[in-house]
Design an enzyme around this catalytic site. Structure first.
Site, PDB file in Angstrom:
ATOM      1  N   ASP A 120      -1.399   6.007 -59.806  1.00 61.35           N
ATOM      2  CA  ASP A 120      -0.658   5.077 -58.949  1.00 61.35           C
ATOM      3  C   ASP A 120       0.275   5.868 -58.035  1.00 61.35           C
ATOM      4  OD1 ASP A 120       0.790   3.066 -57.766  1.00 61.35           O
ATOM      5  OD2 ASP A 120       1.122   1.947 -59.618  1.00 61.35           O
ATOM      6  N   HIS A 160      -2.856   1.088 -58.404  1.00 61.97           N
ATOM      7  CA  HIS A 160      -1.863   0.016 -58.502  1.00 61.97           C
ATOM      8  C   HIS A 160      -2.582  -1.281 -58.868  1.00 61.97           C
ATOM      9  CE1 HIS A 160       2.277  -1.064 -57.801  1.00 61.97           C
ATOM     10  NE2 HIS A 160       1.953  -2.025 -56.955  1.00 61.97           N
ATOM     11  N   SER A 180       4.082  -4.472 -60.208  1.00 64.72           N
ATOM     12  CA  SER A 180       4.719  -4.010 -58.979  1.00 64.72           C
ATOM     13  C   SER A 180       6.103  -4.652 -58.817  1.00 64.72           C
ATOM     14  CB  SER A 180       3.798  -4.295 -57.787  1.00 64.72           C
ATOM     15  OG  SER A 180       4.198  -3.563 -56.652  1.00 64.72           O
TER      16      SER A 180
END
Length: 802
Positions: free
Chosen positions: A491, A522, A371
């Site tokens: 995602d 995610h 991320s």
């Protein structure tokens, strides 16, 4: 249960013997003179680290069956080892259970079924040694490599305190470093930035964990994770800053703009005062108790790598302000690498009176993390900074516009309606947690945050100079390091377009790139049972950072994709496309996707009854689940579905739509879902927990949960891709086109990239709607949309599977 290994190195018997001896297996010294069965027993005896005497080891072996009638000890006294006996014992060592998991009569059949490696013939000493060597590289029932499991039992303890260099086995570093003796220290690295405008260069806090052996002149590479969350987050502030999305879509004033009108200005470093130390030391004066760690980094701490965590500008212990993906954050990130490679100063305290160097670092650095962490790794790579040998970017943003915007619209990252760049700045500005430090820059912080709110431009959703400054794709040509990309095909936080565009751009560069696409949202995947991800990264990093010639570039697949229709199955490809993929075009009919054009118009209205709107605004999950079935939504969307497939197909690349559309207003937006239609069991949305703290990362060291995707209860459809567009951004993302009410306009839309296995009997369906309850603004406006079907089509790449 199925195991997939992609990190195994093929070796000669000479290498196998040498590497087994390097593990301390003394019985191989004169192996050609030994009876094969006796040698097998000796090898087994040497891999029971929890037993310290021969009697105790033999007692343990008596609990292992070689046949239905004989344990190992009794078998070796009267029988000769063969493949069946070898793998009966091997499977028990790998924690599979007799009768429940496999049959003693057919162990090889079980190994074949579960995709475990095996040798069909074991008669000679060399065949035995080769099979034993491969056994150490074989997954246990948890998916953990057997040798890694043995490490958790103390197999490598004999090396503690004796290490002068890493131990390599099958091309990978082994956990021979004593994690109970790790050194924890803090330094403050001087940047060239002054992001808080106090006239002094921002100092950046870095937390370091390194092997004790570095105190004895061993130089080690670094895994560096740049995590803005590392020093804490301001969750309450984030909630306060979150924007209301129950607001109307508004018309944009038509403009004529070129890219040159909105491109980001050149970034110039400030003229800030630098710190100058009056002495130098090799010992830090500050430590820390526990970092916010990534378990893949923990895995490597036992294997001769140092780990560095740095949160960057605007975080607790550092100077500066958060700027959400800007050039300042990129330069803040690479400042740590520049210190690690001897090109920048650091100090033992923020008083900056004593300099400290990274004298223990061998000059090779990799970046890791998911991320925002992977995003900063990508950003750092685009600078071409010296010493950065590779990045492992997981679920990383390559263009911040593609995170918070789409097609001229404000689009929330999945699961976070109302979040934007200013919200993330506030959440990650952990300097706020130290009140005395925060109050010195409180007013500067407020002004900067207000400026970001204005510049991000939620009013238009257009691409502008703010977003252009946060588009790393512009600088891809600068990348000099090799890249591993990991991304979830489901995602909707960091959407797949981010990794697709990065992957495509890298194909034109003289660097090695590897792509791993999993079925998660995610998430991290280093604790999944069906893939040897940690071992794959071990092979990769041993090559890139320790410069071991282990053929990592050739062994690891270029593109690895987890199958969405079959559990625990992974496929290798040469690119983001199947070899025989062909472009397929389907036309939009009255309610179908067809191979022939259809004349006519269809329409829908975006406004819902207030009670229905309130229900879905509070629960967008229910809205998405009911979009195809709820009667109250029938008039607010259009559904076009294909005939049931006669063959399994892979759908790849970027689905594209050509539309001719009219809005009843002088503004409007469209949203799209591509779905797999048909009642069937599908993989769950999140991996199933198989065991809590099951995976040991070293001896009496940290642990990780074991997870895996499994087929869930039957569902009626599965989201494949999404897309959104503002009808006033037909030309590009920075120009506002005129839109006249009830007039038809041609429109081209590219949906999020896909790699999807659509099984036989299923239907492909396209849903056309306007308000996306999870991602767009929600004005619940009385706007009708019409499609001229003759000019509407969907195209995508597909290939048939037999």
């Amino acid at each position: 249960m199925k195991f997939n290994q992609f990190s195994r190195c093929q070796t000669t018997i000479t290498t196998q013997v040498s590497e087994l001896e390097s593990l301390g297996l003394t019985c191989l010294t004169d192996y050609p003179t030994k009876d094969t069965t006796a040698l097998w027993l000796e090898l087994l005896t040497e891999i029971i680290p929890t037993k310290t005497t021969i009697a105790a080891k033999h007692a343990a072996l008596q609990n292992l069956l070689a046949t239905s009638k004989n344990d190992v000890l009794s078998f070796c006294q009267s029988e000769t080892v063969d493949a069946c006996a070898f793998y009966n014992v091997a499977l028990q060592l790998l924690h599979f259970e007799v009768d429940d998991d496999f049959s003693l009569k057919q162990p090889l059949a079980f190994m074949q079924k579960t995709n475990l490696p095996y040798h069909e013939k074991i008669n000679t000493q060399t065949e035995l040694i080769s099979a034993f060597y491969d056994l150490l590289n074989t997954p246990t029932k948890t998916g953990q490599v057997f040798l890694d499991y043995l490490a958790t039992q103390g197999f490598f303890n004999k090396f503690y305190g004796q290490i002068t260099q890493p131990l390599i086995f099958n091309g990978k570093t082994q956990p021979v470093f004593d994690t109970s003796q790790l050194i924890y220290e803090v330094v403050y690295i001087q940047s060239d930035l002054d992001s808080d405008l106090d006239g002094k260069c921002d100092l950046l806090k870095a937390e370091i964990i390194r092997p004790k052996e570095t105190e004895s002149n061993l130089k080690v590479p670094v895994l560096y994770t740049a995590s803005p969350y590392n020093q804490g987050t301001n969750d309450k502030l984030g909630e306060k800053l979150t924007h209301d999305v129950n607001v109307p879509l508004t018309p944009k004033k038509p403009t004529k703009k070129s890219y040159e009108d909105i491109c980001a200005p050149t970034f110039n470093l400030p003229n800030a005062q630098k710190y100058s130390a009056n002495k130098i030391t090799t010992q830090a004066s500050e430590t820390f108790a526990r970092e916010l760690s990534y378990t893949l980094n923990d895995y490597f701490l036992a294997r001769g790598f140092a780990v560095v965590y740095a949160a960057g500008i605007g975080t607790r212990g550092s100077d500066g302000l958060r700027t959400c993906g800007s050039k300042e954050e990129t330069l803040s990130t690479i400042a740590i690498i520049e210190w690690l490679t001897g090109k920048r100063q650091a100090f033992t305290t923020k008083e900056a009176t004593t300099e400290i160097k990274a004298w223990w670092c061998n000059g090779n650095v990799a970046m890791t993390g998911k991320s925002y962490l992977g995003t900063l790794a990508t950003a750092a790579a685009t600078t071409g900074v010296s010493g950065l040998k590779t990045i492992i970017s997981e679920a990383a943003i390559s263009n911040w516009y593609d995170y918070y915007r789409d097609g001229g619209l404000v689009i929330a990252p999945g699961g976070f309606p109302g979040e934007d760049a200013d919200v993330l700045c506030g959440e990650c500005f952990s300097r706020k947690k130290d009140a005395a430090d925060f109050y010195k820059i409180k007013e500067t912080y407020k002004k900067q945050l207000a400026q970001i709110t204005i510049q991000q431009d939620r009013a238009s959703g257009n691409y502008n100079a703010f977003w252009d400054a946060r588009n790393y794709l512009k600088d891809i040509a600068n990348i000099k390091c090799d890249v591993v990309m990991v991304h979830g095909l489901n995602d909707w936080n960091v959407k797949v377009r981010n990794v697709y565009n990065l992957y495509q751009a890298l194909q034109d560069l003289p660097v090695k790139s590897k792509l791993i696409l999993h079925q998660g949202q995610h998430i991290y995947i280093n604790n999944m049972r069906s893939i040897d991800f940690s071992s794959m990264m071990n092979l990769w990093l041993t090559n890139k950072l320790y410069e071991v010639a282990n053929d990592a570039d050739e062994i690891l697949p270029d593109v690895l994709v987890q199958d969405n229709a079959v559990a625990e199955t992974w496929h290798q490809f040469e690119s983001w496309q199947t070899p025989d993929a062909k472009l397929q075009t389907l036309h939009l009919g009255l309610d179908e996707l067809t191979t022939t054009k259809v004349v006519g118009q269809v329409s829908f209205n975006d406004q819902l009854p207030q009670e229905t709107f309130a229900k879905y605004s509070k629960d967008y999950h229910t809205w998405q689940n009911e979009l195809l079935t709820a009667p109250e939504l029938n008039t607010s969307r259009l559904v076009f579905s294909s005939q049931p497939l006669t063959n399994d197909q892979y759908l790849t690349g970027t689905p594209k739509l050509k539309l001719k559309v009219a809005s009843s207003k002088n503004y409007g937006m469209l949203s799209f879902m591509l779905v797999d239609l048909g009642t069937a069991k599908r993989l769950g949305a999140v991996p199933k927990l198989l065991g809590r703290k099951t995976l040991g990362l070293g001896y009496r060291w940290r642990e990780d949960d074991l997870v895996e995707f499994a087929l869930d209860k039957p569902s009626d459809f599965k989201l494949i891709s999404k897309g959104h567009i503002n009808l006033q951004n037909r030309t590009n993302l920075w120009q506002n086109d005129e839109l006249k009410a009830n007039e038809f306009y041609d429109l081209n839309v590219t949906l999020q990239p896909i790699f999807y296995h659509l099984p036989k009997g299923r239907r492909l369906a396209l849903i056309v709607y306007s308000t996306d309850m999870e991602m767009t603004v929600r004005g619940n406006q009385d706007i009708s949309y019409a499609l001229d079907l003759e000019a509407c089509e969907l195209s995508f790449f597909s290939s048939k599977l037999s």
